[in-house]
Write a protein that holds these residues in place. Structure first.
Motif, mmCIF file in Angstrom:
data_model
loop_
_atom_site.group_PDB
_atom_site.id
_atom_site.type_symbol
_atom_site.label_atom_id
_atom_site.label_comp_id
_atom_site.label_asym_id
_atom_site.label_seq_id
_atom_site.Cartn_x
_atom_site.Cartn_y
_atom_site.Cartn_z
ATOM 1 N N CYS A 116 -2.660 68.194 -27.156
ATOM 2 C CA CYS A 116 -2.763 69.280 -28.138
ATOM 3 C C CYS A 116 -1.354 69.788 -28.456
ATOM 4 O O CYS A 116 -0.600 70.125 -27.543
ATOM 5 N N VAL A 135 -0.518 72.538 -29.570
ATOM 6 C CA VAL A 135 -0.378 73.975 -29.298
ATOM 7 C C VAL A 135 -0.284 74.243 -27.798
ATOM 8 O O VAL A 135 0.654 74.889 -27.325
ATOM 9 N N CYS A 136 -1.262 73.722 -27.019
ATOM 10 C CA CYS A 136 -1.296 74.085 -25.589
ATOM 11 C C CYS A 136 -1.008 72.905 -24.661
ATOM 12 O O CYS A 136 -0.908 73.077 -23.453
ATOM 13 N N CYS A 159 -8.941 70.445 -29.860
ATOM 14 C CA CYS A 159 -8.609 70.700 -28.453
ATOM 15 C C CYS A 159 -9.760 71.432 -27.772
ATOM 16 O O CYS A 159 -10.279 72.413 -28.317
ATOM 17 N N CYS A 174 -8.018 75.214 -26.537
ATOM 18 C CA CYS A 174 -7.680 76.296 -27.472
ATOM 19 C C CYS A 174 -8.354 76.137 -28.836
ATOM 20 O O CYS A 174 -8.140 76.968 -29.719
HETATM 21 ZN ZN LIG Z 1 -4.919 73.252 -27.342
#
Ligand SMILES: [Zn+2]
Length: 295
Positions: A35, A37-38, A54, A57
């Protein structure tokens, strides 16, 4: 990088959108999905619109999100074909040729795709030239080709450096500069060449007092009036390529064309991986918009 040798092999491998998707996915995430983002690896795959979601998140991403192809609406096969054609056509190709070959609806759309692929050809990592390097400057554009001096109006000065090793050439760097002044040429040398290298130039005073390098200016003699033969080959080939491929020299985008030329030149001995290298670069380069390009 996996070698793609021939058009035949390419066609056998990229037979469908699915095949292109799988190839891009493995190139983008060689160790599986992450992911953006995370960093989580667990995900749902929404196959209808080829989105990855994901599990942690809930962020949704696609294979082209955040890449140079961000928000382009071409089928993946058109993107992969475009990179194949740009990387393996020895002299490169114009937006009009790309449009014709891939059946892209508008010229603007083909032009934008080509500019984005060129963006991925920009130098990354800034590995500097080393050992022995010839440096010179030339002028590109305007109504007449030429070197310094008269007739240089409307032309853009370009600094050129190429590694030399006896009879062969190594890597090259080509940058537009605002003028062939000491400040600009020294800045080019410091950006592109590792300290301690042996640098050959002609007798232009701008190259004087070069600190941090072994500088050997060469003087023309009656017996030898080409004191920088390697860098002159690079310049001659560049001009031939620009004339042969582009009807109108795009002064505003000249650095992009220099990047494309340099990308090819520096990989002239690695043709079997040039396609996968460029495709990987496209996936790891941030996009550039039409507004950026026109701005
Ligand atoms: Zn994520």
């Amino acid at each position: 990088m996996e070698p793609i040798l021939t058009l035949y092999e390419f066609q056998k491998r990229f037979t469908s959108e699915e095949a292109c998707f799988e190839y891009l996915k493995n190139l983008h995430w060689p160790n599986g999905f992450r992911c953006p983002v995370c960093g989580n690896s667990e995900h749902y795959f929404l196959s209808g619109n080829r989105l990855f979601q994901c599990k942690n998140c809930k962020h949704q991403t696609s294979i082209t999100a955040g890449t140079v192809f961000h928000k382009l609406h071409h089928p993946l096969s058109v993107l992969v074909w475009a990179v194949y054609l740009v990387s393996t056509t020895k002299k490169g190709l114009s937006a009009m040729e790309l449009q014709r070959k891939l059946g892209i609806r508008s010229y603007k759309s083909a032009w934008l795709l080509l500019q984005k692929i060129r963006q991925a050809m920009s130098p990354v990592g800034r590995l500097k030239l080393t050992a022995e390097v010839e440096v010179d400057e030339t002028y590109i554009g305007g109504s007449r080709e030429g070197k310094r001096g008269r007739g240089a109006e409307n032309k853009i000065p370009v600094a050129v450096a190429v590694e030399t090793d006896g009879k062969t050439m190594g890597r090259a760097r080509l940058n537009t500069v605002s003028s062939p002044s000491r400040e600009d040429l020294h800045a080019f040398i410091h950006t592109c060449i590792a300290p301690g290298a042996l640098i050959h130039t002609d007798g232009l005073p701008s190259y004087g007092c070069l600190e941090g390098y072994h500088h050997e200016p060469r003087k023309k003699t009656k017996a030898n009036d080409d004191v920088l033969p390697k860098v002159h080959i690079v310049v001659a080939n560049l001009k031939m390529w620009l004339r042969g491929t582009y009807n109108r020299l795009p002064s505003k985008h000249l650095q992009r064309y220099l990047n494309e030329y340099t990308f090819r030149f520096n990989r002239r001995w690695n043709l079997e991986t040039i396609f996968s290298t460029l495709l990987w670069r496209c996936l790891s380069t941030h996009t550039i918009t039409f507004a950026d390009l026109k701005g």
